[in-house]
Design a protein around this motif. Structure first.
Motif, mmCIF file in Angstrom:
data_model
loop_
_atom_site.group_PDB
_atom_site.id
_atom_site.type_symbol
_atom_site.label_atom_id
_atom_site.label_comp_id
_atom_site.label_asym_id
_atom_site.label_seq_id
_atom_site.Cartn_x
_atom_site.Cartn_y
_atom_site.Cartn_z
ATOM 1 N N ILE A 1 -5.483 7.378 30.097
ATOM 2 C CA ILE A 1 -4.886 6.877 31.346
ATOM 3 C C ILE A 1 -4.780 5.403 31.288
ATOM 4 O O ILE A 1 -3.613 4.645 31.581
ATOM 5 C CB ILE A 1 -5.647 7.221 32.610
ATOM 6 C CG1 ILE A 1 -5.720 8.901 32.680
ATOM 7 C CG2 ILE A 1 -5.113 6.657 33.797
ATOM 8 C CD1 ILE A 1 -6.914 9.426 33.508
ATOM 9 N N ILE B 1 -1.177 3.485 31.462
ATOM 10 C CA ILE B 1 -0.804 2.197 32.440
ATOM 11 C C ILE B 1 -0.338 1.111 31.880
ATOM 12 O O ILE B 1 0.474 0.486 32.267
ATOM 13 C CB ILE B 1 -1.962 2.482 33.422
ATOM 14 C CG1 ILE B 1 -1.920 3.716 34.254
ATOM 15 C CG2 ILE B 1 -1.645 1.389 34.579
ATOM 16 C CD1 ILE B 1 -3.272 3.892 35.231
ATOM 17 N N THR B 2 -1.269 0.631 31.120
ATOM 18 C CA THR B 2 -1.231 -0.800 30.419
ATOM 19 C C THR B 2 0.360 -0.765 29.571
ATOM 20 O O THR B 2 0.945 -1.703 29.654
ATOM 21 C CB THR B 2 -2.352 -1.164 29.385
ATOM 22 O OG1 THR B 2 -3.529 -0.829 30.260
ATOM 23 C CG2 THR B 2 -2.265 -2.428 28.981
ATOM 24 N N CYS C 1 -5.036 -4.249 34.568
ATOM 25 C CA CYS C 1 -5.382 -3.391 33.633
ATOM 26 C C CYS C 1 -6.198 -4.071 32.399
ATOM 27 O O CYS C 1 -7.142 -3.323 31.901
ATOM 28 C CB CYS C 1 -3.893 -2.692 32.696
ATOM 29 S SG CYS C 1 -2.738 -1.713 33.925
#
Length: 79
Positions: free
Chosen positions: A35, A39-40, A54
């Motif tokens: 996850i 996201i990063t 992040c």
């Protein structure tokens, strides 16, 4: 935008305390590293707001050796 920047400056301790509590729970999630990686990756290309958050979460959740390797992989693959 300005109001959120001022609020984050004024309440930064509460914000980081909440992120630290959330990070402790996130460490126990199976596949949580995927996850964070996703996201990063999304916010790093093109550079968007949230990249430094992040990176900070990667350090808080997984620590120096593990979080560093995870985030370096994201940076090199997003180029």
């Amino acid at each position: 935008m300005v109001a959120s920047a001022i609020a984050s400056l004024a309440f930064h301790k509460q914000l980081f305390d909440a992120l630290a509590a959330w990070a402790k729970k996130w460490r126990d999630v199976r596949g949580g590293w995927m996850i964070l990686w996703a996201i990063t990756f999304v916010v790093s290309h093109p550079p968007l707001i949230g990249y430094s958050t992040c990176v900070m979460l990667g350090g808080i959740v997984y620590g120096f050796p593990n979080g560093y390797v995870l985030l370096v992989c994201v940076v090199y693959l997003s180029w």
